[in-house]
Scaffold this active site. Structure first.
Site, PDB file in Angstrom:
ATOM      1  N   ARG A 298       0.838  -1.194   0.000  1.00  0.00           N
ATOM      2  CA  ARG A 298       0.000   0.000   0.000  1.00  0.00           C
ATOM      3  C   ARG A 298       0.877   1.249   0.000  1.00  0.00           C
ATOM      4  NH1 ARG A 298      -2.317  -3.480   3.903  1.00  0.00           N
ATOM      5  NH2 ARG A 298      -4.424  -4.194   3.361  1.00  0.00           N
TER       6      ARG A 298
ATOM      7  N   LYS B  30      -3.120  -2.159   7.511  1.00  0.00           N
ATOM      8  CA  LYS B  30      -4.257  -1.485   8.121  1.00  0.00           C
ATOM      9  C   LYS B  30      -4.448  -1.965   9.546  1.00  0.00           C
ATOM     10  CE  LYS B  30      -6.911  -0.468   3.945  1.00  0.00           C
ATOM     11  NZ  LYS B  30      -8.198  -0.648   3.244  1.00  0.00           N
TER      12      LYS B  30
ATOM     13  N   TYR C  82      -3.284 -10.960  10.144  1.00  0.00           N
ATOM     14  CA  TYR C  82      -2.114 -10.986   9.277  1.00  0.00           C
ATOM     15  C   TYR C  82      -1.137 -12.040   9.786  1.00  0.00           C
ATOM     16  CZ  TYR C  82      -3.652  -6.456   7.469  1.00  0.00           C
ATOM     17  OH  TYR C  82      -4.362  -5.435   6.893  1.00  0.00           O
TER      18      TYR C  82
END
Length: 302
Positions: A154, A178, A284
Site C-alpha cells: 500500500r 491497516k 495478518y
C-alpha cells in the site's frame, strides 16, 4: 482538506471519545480514523446548517442527511460509507449510554460494484522504462514503482518503510498494514536487485537529513502518499497510460491480478496481501519459506 472544526463542546467530546475508541479498541489506522472523523464532522456541519442538534441522531435525521448527500451528487459508495460511519458512531454512543435507542435507518440503494483498475504487464514495463532517465530521482521512482507492483504494498506502507524493516539477506520486508497489523512480504528477483541497487547507490545521494525511511524526496524528507501519486502520474503520463489507472493502489490490484493469472491460489495471495474482512477474520500472518517460494515461482517479475 482540513477537518471541520466543531464548536459544540459536548458533541466534540463525544467525537473525541469515539476517536479514542477507534484507535485503542478497534486499532484503526490513521487514514481510517481520519475518514471516520471527517464523515462525523460532515454530519455536524449538515446539522448546523439545518438548525438541528448533531446529538439528535435519529433515524429520520440521519436519513435526511444521507438523502442530502445524494442530492448534492455524492456517489452511492460515499453515501453508503457515511451511513456505515454514523451507524458505528451511534452504536458506540448507545453502548456507552449516551443514546437510549439505536436509530433505524431506511434501506439504502445497493452499493455500486466498481471493478478495480488493472494494468497490463506491458504497461508496467513502459512505466518502468519511463523512469530510466539516468538521474537519481529516476532510479528512485523506478524503485518505488517496482516495489509497489512487485510486493503489492500500500502507499502508506511504502511511505513508512524504513531501512531497518528490510531483511536484505533474506529478501523480506516487515511492515504494518491497516490497523497496525504486522505482515511480512518477500521481495525477490528483479525487484530485489532494483531495491538493493537503490539502497547502495542512489539513496545515499538523497539522504540529506539522516532519516531512516527507504524512499526520500529530493530534499531528503519522508515521502507522503500524495508524492507517490505524483511520481506514478508523471512516469505513467510519459508512458502513455490513462490517468484513471495512475494511482498507487492500481499497482497493488495489478500485483494481485497478475499473481492469480499465473496460478497462485487465493489463500496464499490473501496472506501476502494481508487482507482482512468480515468474511475472513484471519489476522495478518508472517510468510514462511513455502510462501516465499510461491511468490518467486508465480510473480512475472521474479
Amino acid at each position: 482538506m482540513p477537518l471541520i472544526e466543531i464548536e459544540d463542546k459536548d458533541f466534540a467530546r463525544l467525537l473525541e471519545r469515539f476517536e479514542n475508541y477507534l484507535t485503542l479498541e478497534r486499532a484503526c489506522s490513521k487514514n481510517t480514523l481520519k475518514a471516520y472523523s471527517s464523515d462525523v464532522r460532515s454530519w455536524y456541519l449538515y446539522c448546523r446548517s439545518h438548525d438541528t442538534s448533531p446529538k439528535e441522531l435519529t433515524g429520520d435525521n440521519i436519513t435526511r442527511f444521507l438523502n442530502n448527500l445524494s442530492a448534492e451528487g455524492k456517489s452511492k459508495s460515499t453515501v453508503q460509507r457515511c451511513a456505515a460511519v454514523l451507524s458505528s458512531f451511534t452504536r458506540f454512543l448507545s453502548y456507552d449510554g449516551d443514546l437510549e435507542f439505536m436509530p433505524i435507518l431506511d434501506p439504502l440503494p445497493k452499493r455500486e460494484e466498481v471493478l478495480p483498475q488493472v494494468m497490463t504487464e506491458g504497461e508496467i514495463q513502459r512505466i518502468i522504462n519511463a523512469c530510466e532517465d539516468g538521474t537519481p530521482l529516476g532510479a528512485r521512482d523506478r524503485a518505488v514503482i517496482e516495489l509497489a507492483y512487485g510486493a503489492g504494498m500500500r502507499a502508506s506502507e511504502l511511505c513508512d518503510l524504513e531501512l531497518q524493516n528490510i531483511d536484505r539477506s533474506g529478501g523480506l520486508i516487515y511492515t504494518r498494514g491497516k490497523g497496525g497489523k504486522e505482515r511480512t512480504i518477500p521481495y525477490v528477483g528483479a525487484v530485489r536487485k532494483v531495491i538493493d541497487d537503490y539502497i547502495e547507490k542512489v539513496r545515499p545521494l538523497l539522504d540529506r537529513l539522516g532519516l531512516e525511511y527507504l524512499f526520500l524526496t529530493r530534499s531528503g524528507k519522508k515521502m507522503r502518499r500524495e508524492f507517490l501519486w505524483q511520481i506514478l502520474r508523471k512516469r505513467g503520463k510519459s508512458a502513455g497510460i490513462p490517468l484513471s489507472r495512475l494511482h498507487p493502489h492500481v499497482l497493488r490490484h495489478t500485483f494481485a491480478t497478475h499473481l492469480l493469472r499465473n496460478g497462485m491460489d487465493q489463500r496464499t495471495l490473501q496472506e501476502i496481501l494481508g487482507h482482512s474482512s468480515i468474511l475472513t477474520t484471519e489476522k495478518y500472518t508472517h510468510l514462511d519459506t513455502e510462501i516465499h517460494d510461491y511468490y518467486d515461482k508465480y510473480h512475472p517479475r521474479s
